[in-house]
Design a protein around this motif. Structure first.
Motif, mmCIF file in Angstrom:
data_model
loop_
_atom_site.group_PDB
_atom_site.id
_atom_site.type_symbol
_atom_site.label_atom_id
_atom_site.label_comp_id
_atom_site.label_asym_id
_atom_site.label_seq_id
_atom_site.Cartn_x
_atom_site.Cartn_y
_atom_site.Cartn_z
ATOM 1 N N PRO A 159 0.845 -1.195 0.000
ATOM 2 C CA PRO A 159 0.000 0.000 0.000
ATOM 3 C C PRO A 159 0.881 1.247 0.000
ATOM 4 N N ASP A 160 0.267 2.388 -0.079
ATOM 5 C CA ASP A 160 0.988 3.648 0.107
ATOM 6 C C ASP A 160 1.147 3.852 1.608
ATOM 7 N N TRP A 161 2.311 3.447 2.121
ATOM 8 C CA TRP A 161 2.519 3.457 3.560
ATOM 9 C C TRP A 161 2.486 4.869 4.140
ATOM 10 N N SER A 162 2.691 5.899 3.320
ATOM 11 C CA SER A 162 2.644 7.268 3.834
ATOM 12 C C SER A 162 1.240 7.650 4.290
ATOM 13 N N LEU A 163 0.227 6.919 3.817
ATOM 14 C CA LEU A 163 -1.159 7.204 4.189
ATOM 15 C C LEU A 163 -1.610 6.407 5.404
ATOM 16 N N ILE A 164 -0.721 5.573 5.920
ATOM 17 C CA ILE A 164 -1.064 4.667 7.019
ATOM 18 C C ILE A 164 -0.469 5.193 8.319
ATOM 19 N N GLN A 165 -1.181 5.012 9.411
ATOM 20 C CA GLN A 165 -0.783 5.555 10.691
ATOM 21 C C GLN A 165 0.607 5.044 11.096
ATOM 22 N N ALA A 166 1.346 5.908 11.816
ATOM 23 C CA ALA A 166 2.710 5.574 12.220
ATOM 24 C C ALA A 166 2.754 4.310 13.069
ATOM 25 N N HIS A 167 1.778 4.133 13.958
ATOM 26 C CA HIS A 167 1.813 2.941 14.818
ATOM 27 C C HIS A 167 1.602 1.666 14.014
ATOM 28 N N ASN A 168 0.800 1.746 12.948
ATOM 29 C CA ASN A 168 0.622 0.563 12.101
ATOM 30 C C ASN A 168 1.863 0.282 11.259
ATOM 31 N N ARG A 169 2.544 1.321 10.797
ATOM 32 C CA ARG A 169 3.805 1.101 10.076
ATOM 33 C C ARG A 169 4.832 0.439 10.992
ATOM 34 N N ALA A 170 4.928 0.931 12.232
ATOM 35 C CA ALA A 170 5.903 0.376 13.173
ATOM 36 C C ALA A 170 5.626 -1.089 13.464
ATOM 37 N N ALA A 171 4.349 -1.470 13.480
ATOM 38 C CA ALA A 171 3.969 -2.844 13.810
ATOM 39 C C ALA A 171 4.037 -3.782 12.612
ATOM 40 N N ARG A 172 3.794 -3.257 11.401
ATOM 41 C CA ARG A 172 3.545 -4.128 10.252
ATOM 42 C C ARG A 172 4.628 -4.090 9.182
ATOM 43 N N CYS A 173 5.638 -3.253 9.362
ATOM 44 C CA CYS A 173 6.662 -3.107 8.336
ATOM 45 C C CYS A 173 8.002 -3.665 8.797
ATOM 46 N N LEU A 174 8.855 -3.934 7.815
ATOM 47 C CA LEU A 174 10.224 -4.341 8.109
ATOM 48 C C LEU A 174 10.991 -3.163 8.690
ATOM 49 N N ARG A 175 11.965 -3.463 9.534
ATOM 50 C CA ARG A 175 12.795 -2.406 10.116
ATOM 51 C C ARG A 175 13.630 -1.742 9.022
ATOM 52 N N ARG A 176 13.815 -0.438 9.154
ATOM 53 C CA ARG A 176 14.596 0.318 8.176
ATOM 54 C C ARG A 176 15.932 0.735 8.790
ATOM 55 N N GLU A 177 16.997 0.682 7.980
ATOM 56 C CA GLU A 177 18.315 1.120 8.441
ATOM 57 C C GLU A 177 18.398 2.643 8.527
ATOM 58 N N HIS A 178 17.602 3.309 7.683
ATOM 59 C CA HIS A 178 17.663 4.769 7.622
ATOM 60 C C HIS A 178 16.247 5.305 7.397
ATOM 61 N N PRO A 179 15.865 6.427 7.989
ATOM 62 C CA PRO A 179 14.494 6.936 7.855
ATOM 63 C C PRO A 179 14.097 7.334 6.445
ATOM 64 N N ASP A 180 15.074 7.475 5.531
ATOM 65 C CA ASP A 180 14.737 7.813 4.153
ATOM 66 C C ASP A 180 14.386 6.583 3.314
ATOM 67 N N GLU A 181 14.637 5.403 3.839
ATOM 68 C CA GLU A 181 14.313 4.186 3.093
ATOM 69 C C GLU A 181 12.800 4.038 2.961
ATOM 70 N N PRO A 182 12.334 3.436 1.872
ATOM 71 C CA PRO A 182 10.894 3.205 1.718
ATOM 72 C C PRO A 182 10.408 2.144 2.703
ATOM 73 N N TRP A 183 9.173 2.280 3.112
ATOM 74 C CA TRP A 183 8.563 1.264 3.965
ATOM 75 C C TRP A 183 8.206 0.032 3.133
ATOM 76 N N ARG A 184 8.409 -1.134 3.713
ATOM 77 C CA ARG A 184 7.985 -2.393 3.083
ATOM 78 C C ARG A 184 7.312 -3.257 4.144
ATOM 79 N N GLY A 185 6.204 -3.857 3.767
ATOM 80 C CA GLY A 185 5.458 -4.675 4.710
ATOM 81 C C GLY A 185 6.225 -5.922 5.110
#
Length: 274
Positions: A159-185
């Motif tokens: 999905p377009d993770w930018s439209l999804i709440q921060a708490h759901n991204r934190a729970a449902r996405c892979l960890r990112r090495e850097h905040p500029d990386e794209p979110w991936r489920g």
């Protein structure tokens, strides 16, 4: 049919509307989530009468799950809630059934599990899924698992993770090495279910029918197909149809419905994992 009814439905009048939605689908088997008030025996009896179905509610730490069924179609043989209140965040309700009116006797019961995996951690939800795979196979291997799985299934588009709440991204996405990386489920829950030789009903029919609309989201806020049904190998030949059920304003999740022809179950594939 499976439906997350959304907490508080008994307090704000939404439950009566959901009953109408469910009765319109008229399922033989119903998996419910977030029905904590149905632990009250009087409320549970009222729900049985309203739905025209028998009902079992599982113990849980919070936001209980339930299974309901038409007694003229399915005969209850047993109930499995052994780990519901201790090992899962929201628990699970498992019921073993003898389907009535079939052309041949089954060597094992139909196991139906309603569950609601933890929304707060994909990794924790994957461990819950491992336990539930074992319960789906435990009584002979003819099993289905459905409910609010809460995490990304295999094969669905990001999905377009930018439209999804921060708490759901934190729970449902892979960890990112850097905040500029794209979110991936994080799809580890789907991987667990796949590795348990369970078939994601919507994804299977989407590929078979070349119809990507079957993968449409069921969570109205989280924009993911969080409500899912997974079946063990004997049930795959019996799978005929899947669709979303629109509850309107009565819930924040779409329901899902599945059609199975139980005379087509591959009984040779039944196997017990004790």
């Amino acid at each position: 049919m499976s439906q997350n009814i959304q907490i508080g439905a008994n307090l704000d009048g939404r439950w009566e509307g959901l009953v109408d939605v469910i009765r319109n689908v008229d399922p033989h088997l119903l998996l419910l989530q977030e029905v904590d008030w149905l632990t009250d025996p009087e409320q549970a009896e009222n729900a049985r009468k309203a739905l025209g179905m028998d009902l079992v509610v599982a113990p849980s730490k919070q936001l209980n799950t339930a299974v309901a069924w038409k007694a003229e179609v399915l005969e209850q043989l047993g109930t499995d809630t052994r780990y519901s209140a201790t090992d899962l965040h929201h628990g699970y309700c498992g019921v073993q059934f003898k389907p009535l009116g079939l052309t041949q006797e089954w060597p094992a019961p139909l196991v139906a599990i309603s569950t609601h995996l933890t929304p707060f951690s994909t990794e924790a939800a994957a461990q819950e899924a491992q336990l539930l795979v074992a319960r789906a196979y435990r009584f002979g291997g003819i099993g289905l698992l459905g409910g609010d799985i809460n995490h990304m299934p295999l094969g669905d588009e990001e999905p377009d993770w930018s439209l999804i709440q921060a708490h759901n991204r934190a729970a449902r996405c892979l960890r990112r090495e850097h905040p500029d990386e794209p979110w991936r489920g994080n799809r580890v829950v789907g991987q667990v279910l796949r590795d348990g030789e369970m078939t994601d009903v919507a994804a299977h029919l989407a590929e078979l029918q070349e119809d990507s609309s079957l993968r449409e989201p069921t969570g109205k806020a989280g924009r993911l197909r969080v409500d899912q049904c997974h079946i063990t190998p004997p049930l795959v030949p019996a799978l005929l149809d899947y669709w979303r059920v629109d509850p309107g304003d009565h819930a924040d999740h779409y329901g899902i419905a599945v059609t199975l022809d139980l005379d087509q179950v591959d009984l040779s594939a039944a196997r017990t994992y004790a």
